[in-house]
Design a protein around this motif. Structure first.
Motif, PDB file in Angstrom:
ATOM      1  N   ASN A  41     -10.704 -46.822  29.658  1.00 19.01           N
ATOM      2  CA  ASN A  41     -11.950 -46.330  30.243  1.00 19.01           C
ATOM      3  C   ASN A  41     -12.087 -46.656  31.728  1.00 19.01           C
ATOM      4  O   ASN A  41     -13.172 -46.490  32.303  1.00 19.01           O
ATOM      5  N   VAL A  43     -10.714 -45.201  34.482  1.00 20.54           N
ATOM      6  CA  VAL A  43     -10.935 -44.043  35.356  1.00 20.54           C
ATOM      7  C   VAL A  43     -12.371 -43.554  35.227  1.00 20.54           C
ATOM      8  O   VAL A  43     -13.010 -43.182  36.223  1.00 20.54           O
ATOM      9  N   ASN A  44     -12.901 -43.575  34.022  1.00 20.92           N
ATOM     10  CA  ASN A  44     -14.278 -43.148  33.809  1.00 20.92           C
ATOM     11  C   ASN A  44     -15.259 -44.014  34.595  1.00 20.92           C
ATOM     12  O   ASN A  44     -16.250 -43.506  35.138  1.00 20.92           O
ATOM     13  N   ASP A 395     -11.139 -41.928  29.689  1.00 25.59           N
ATOM     14  CA  ASP A 395     -10.264 -41.494  30.785  1.00 25.59           C
ATOM     15  C   ASP A 395      -9.581 -40.171  30.444  1.00 25.59           C
ATOM     16  O   ASP A 395      -9.640 -39.200  31.201  1.00 25.59           O
ATOM     17  N   ALA A 403      -5.655 -44.826  34.099  1.00 25.17           N
ATOM     18  CA  ALA A 403      -5.645 -45.546  35.368  1.00 25.17           C
ATOM     19  C   ALA A 403      -4.240 -45.966  35.769  1.00 25.17           C
ATOM     20  O   ALA A 403      -3.828 -45.821  36.920  1.00 25.17           O
TER      21      ALA A 403
END
Length: 423
Positions: A41, A43-44, A395, A403
């Motif tokens: 998570n 990138v989110n 992501d 990432a």
């Protein structure tokens, strides 16, 4: 060049530089939250921060600033200044309105970022964008007007120099409402109500994020003077440092003696709690009071963290304990320790009473308006991600990438991504 022109120029440089320091805090939020959540998570988290700084800035420019700092109507709301247009002479600053807007835009970005961490790993990205719009055009600006824009709380005498109440308590209770509305992450609590451990993905990354926030906080607090020649700047900086150090030291020693180990996430959040706690009173309290404020901030953060676990409320980064609990204490502390009109320093109850009233209003406003906003958004799109999206990771689900991964993980990643796209 006149002395007045030189003074204005120096103040302008000061405010622009401190605004840039506050905007850099978004990098701190990104690293802190990414370090506290799971890899899938990361990138989110970054994309939500970019939503804060892009969409939030535009919304505040178009509407929010006018509602917050436009000409007052009945102590409730601003009525002009949208897109920084119209007569704003009532602001009465040496710096230009554009310069003042930039500084305030940095603040509104920080408010929405507080909510981001509380709903990490399970909020629908589209729903988050819509909520960011509502927060930056209405929820925060209206509350900010009541205290800083000439509204009724400011007229009563509420003191909140840089935002323990207006930014952190309001943002923290908004985060609490969002976390309760959206529910805990899958598997966070057992059927028996026990909390399961969700390990942070990268604590060194989170610590760097905390240091960036700490750095930016000097701009947050000292920059709120809006003047490079304000004699209080040095004092504001030192009490900011002392409170942050006290909050972190308290969390470090408490966890060391209570659990026989010094808990890194608690120490990180303890330092941030100390920063939140001193934000309201940094221009009004003594050095010794700042240390006390920091110590209590660290303790209330730890207590609030425990309370969340008891109530089975999932807050992955500790947004409520750090911002709401410490923000409440910091705002109350002004009424207790302020060198002018503080209860402990002068025996006067008036300021303390106003601070308590202001907190009640700000916290209720943030919680209720956030809940209603999410209910409204739910009518159009799901607020929460699906079980599959949460399992795969936000992501891949919302951004189509991860990432970082090792070379040997590439085939697994590619397979999962393609499978998700086909479904």
């Amino acid at each position: 060049m006149t002395i007045q022109t030189l003074h204005t120029g120096i103040d302008t440089i000061w405010v622009v530089l401190t605004a840039a320091m506050i905007i850099l805090m978004e990098g701190g939020f990104a690293l802190l939250e990414a370090g506290f959540v799971r890899h899938k998570n990361n990138v989110n988290i970054i994309m939500k921060v970019f939503a804060d700084i892009t969409i939030g800035t535009l919304c505040f420019y178009l509407i929010g600033f006018g509602l917050m700092y436009g000409k007052d109507a009945y102590g409730l709301i601003g009525t002009n200044g949208f897109m920084i247009k119209g007569d704003l002479s009532h602001l009465n600053f040496l710096i230009s309105t554009d310069t003042f807007w930039l500084f305030q835009a940095a603040f509104v970005i920080a408010v929405i970022s507080i909510v981001s961490g509380a709903v990490a790993e399970r909020i629908n990205f589209r729903a988050y964008i819509l909520y960011a719009v509502l927060m930056t055009i209405f929820i925060y600006p209206v509350a900010g007007h009541w205290v800083w824009g000439g509204g009724w709380l400011g007229r009563l005498g509420m003191q909140d120099f840089a935002g323990s109440g207006v930014i952190h308590a309001l943002g923290g209770f908004s985060a609490l409402a969002a976390a309760m509305f959206i529910g805990p992450r899958k598997g966070k609590f057992t059927p028996q109500g026990m909390s399961t451990v969700s390990l942070p993905s990268n604590l060194p990354l989170a610590s760097v994020g905390a240091f960036l926030l700490w750095f930016g906080w000097f701009g947050f607090n000292a920059g709120s003077t809006l003047s490079a020649t304000d004699a209080r700047i040095g004092h504001i900086a030192i009490v900011t440092m002392l409170s942050a150090a006290s909050g972190g030291a308290t969390a470090m020693l408490f966890t060391l003696f209570r659990y026989k180990r010094s808990d890194a996430p608690s120490v990180i959040n303890g330092s941030l709690a100390g920063l939140v706690g001193i934000t309201a009173g940094c221009a009004f309290v003594s050095d010794a009071s700042a240390i006390v404020i920091g110590v209590v901030s660290g303790l209330v953060m730890l207590l609030a963290t425990h309370w969340l676990e008891i109530k089975q409320i999932d807050d992955p980064v500790g947004a409520f304990p750090v911002h709401a609990a410490s923000g409440i204490w910091g705002t109350i502390a002004v009424g207790l320790f302020a060198t002018d009109n503080g209860f402990f320093t002068t025996g006067s109850w008036h300021l303390l009473g106003v601070q308590l009233l202001g907190l009640l209003v700000l916290c209720t406003w943030g919680f209720v308006l956030t809940w209603l906003s999410l209910k409204f958004i739910q009518l159009w799109i799901p607020v929460r991600s699906t079980e599959e999206e949460e399992e795969v990771g936000l992501d891949i689900s919302y951004h189509g990438m991860v990432a970082a991964f090792q070379e040997q993980e590439f085939i697994k990643y590619e397979s999962n991504y393609l499978h998700y796209k086909e479904d």
